[in-house]
Design an enzyme around this catalytic site. Sequence first.
Site, PDB file in Angstrom:
ATOM      1  N   TRP A   1       1.121  -1.319   0.120  1.00 60.35           N
ATOM      2  CA  TRP A   1      -0.014  -0.137  -0.562  1.00 60.35           C
ATOM      3  C   TRP A   1       0.875   1.645  -0.183  1.00 60.35           C
ATOM      4  O   TRP A   1       0.764   2.508  -0.078  1.00 60.35           O
ATOM      5  CB  TRP A   1      -1.140   0.359   1.020  1.00 60.35           C
ATOM      6  CG  TRP A   1      -1.982  -1.634   1.088  1.00 60.35           C
ATOM      7  CD1 TRP A   1      -2.516  -1.884  -0.033  1.00 60.35           C
ATOM      8  CD2 TRP A   1      -2.953  -0.979   2.308  1.00 60.35           C
ATOM      9  NE1 TRP A   1      -3.266  -2.204   0.413  1.00 60.35           N
ATOM     10  CE2 TRP A   1      -4.083  -2.181   2.049  1.00 60.35           C
ATOM     11  CE3 TRP A   1      -3.362  -0.987   3.541  1.00 60.35           C
ATOM     12  CZ2 TRP A   1      -5.093  -2.450   2.762  1.00 60.35           C
ATOM     13  CZ3 TRP A   1      -4.473  -1.139   4.408  1.00 60.35           C
ATOM     14  CH2 TRP A   1      -5.532  -1.949   3.747  1.00 60.35           C
TER      15      TRP A   1
ATOM     16  N   GLU B   1      12.002   2.377  -3.583  1.00 57.08           N
ATOM     17  CA  GLU B   1      11.717   3.773  -3.132  1.00 57.08           C
ATOM     18  C   GLU B   1      12.647   3.901  -1.940  1.00 57.08           C
ATOM     19  O   GLU B   1      13.095   5.502  -1.352  1.00 57.08           O
ATOM     20  CB  GLU B   1      10.156   3.918  -3.181  1.00 57.08           C
ATOM     21  CG  GLU B   1       9.584   4.673  -3.817  1.00 57.08           C
ATOM     22  CD  GLU B   1       8.026   3.126  -4.088  1.00 57.08           C
ATOM     23  OE1 GLU B   1       7.377   3.110  -2.328  1.00 57.08           O
ATOM     24  OE2 GLU B   1       7.604   3.073  -5.445  1.00 57.08           O
TER      25      GLU B   1
ATOM     26  N   GLU C   1      11.929  -5.704  -8.913  1.00 54.19           N
ATOM     27  CA  GLU C   1      10.623  -4.900  -8.731  1.00 54.19           C
ATOM     28  C   GLU C   1      11.553  -3.553 -10.374  1.00 54.19           C
ATOM     29  O   GLU C   1      12.517  -3.538  -9.589  1.00 54.19           O
ATOM     30  CB  GLU C   1      10.529  -4.443  -8.379  1.00 54.19           C
ATOM     31  CG  GLU C   1       9.606  -5.245  -7.534  1.00 54.19           C
ATOM     32  CD  GLU C   1       8.336  -3.981  -6.245  1.00 54.19           C
ATOM     33  OE1 GLU C   1       7.358  -4.118  -6.254  1.00 54.19           O
ATOM     34  OE2 GLU C   1       9.096  -3.205  -5.333  1.00 54.19           O
TER      35      GLU C   1
ATOM     36  N   GLY D   1       1.783  -2.423  -6.212  1.00 55.71           N
ATOM     37  CA  GLY D   1       1.315  -1.296  -5.435  1.00 55.71           C
ATOM     38  C   GLY D   1       0.407  -0.502  -6.547  1.00 55.71           C
ATOM     39  O   GLY D   1      -1.040  -1.179  -5.294  1.00 55.71           O
ATOM     40  N   GLY D   2       0.226   0.191  -7.108  1.00 52.49           N
ATOM     41  CA  GLY D   2      -0.664   0.852  -7.080  1.00 52.49           C
ATOM     42  C   GLY D   2      -2.422  -0.596  -7.497  1.00 52.49           C
ATOM     43  O   GLY D   2      -3.149   0.462  -6.986  1.00 52.49           O
TER      44      GLY D   2
END
Length: 261
Positions: A12, A99, A169, A235-236
Amino acid sequence: MANRRPVIAGNWKMFKTVNEAEDYAVRFLEEVKEVTELDIILCAPFTALHPLKNELEESVVHLGAQNMSWADQGAYTGEISAQMLLDVACTYVILGHSERRELFGETDQEIAKKVQKALAAGLKPILCVGENLNVREEGKAAERVKGQVSLALSSLSAEELNPIVIAYEPIWAIGTGKTASSKDAQEMCAAIRTTLTGLMGPAAENVPILYGGSVKAENIAELLNEPDVDGALVGGASLDPLSFAKLVQNAAAVVARVEGI
Ligand code: PGA
């Protein structure tokens, strides 16, 4: 996906308040409560973990965090320990997400310490690795990713490494709508498995290697058809409970077909 149990994990990121997380859990569980073909994980922000512990108790959905400290406890302002994650019923923790590496300066050395700590505490790390666009265009993607895996894991024994999950990823595919082709995903996941075999021998065959980067309900089946892609870190497309449930159901349908259920 060979004989390994597939994993679909939602990440999330920095989304969802406590109320939103609780509401999501109720709606999501209603849709996936019958899914037994694969492991489902929700990796939520720290503040939502405790409420989700209650919502997900005795359900088919496992709880994960998105980061963790390499320290046990002490004067580390702003950090969260492995013990704190266990306390709120986390069984997984994402470590080394791009990230964290790119925006917060996490190094391979720190990530290695976090992986060691998580494993020692009994948490399953989802170790993220992946190359940026420059590295891919230079033809060095496999080299970069294999290096990241080795640096994070080489101080651990085969036995210690057993619970590890890897997520490949590619940075250029995260949140961009540009998915790696299933052929590229397979090639990189296979390269990772070769590195794992060097580190842990035949037990590498049991490690789930996930692909992440713009995975959606529409492309999960094609990815899962590849022999070394054992699931996805999403993710999204994990932010909406109904569309994430659809993705999970599509994945479960592939597993059921392969297993002839
Ligand atoms: P995405 O993110 O599915 O939004 O591309 C994947 C991730 O960062 O784990």
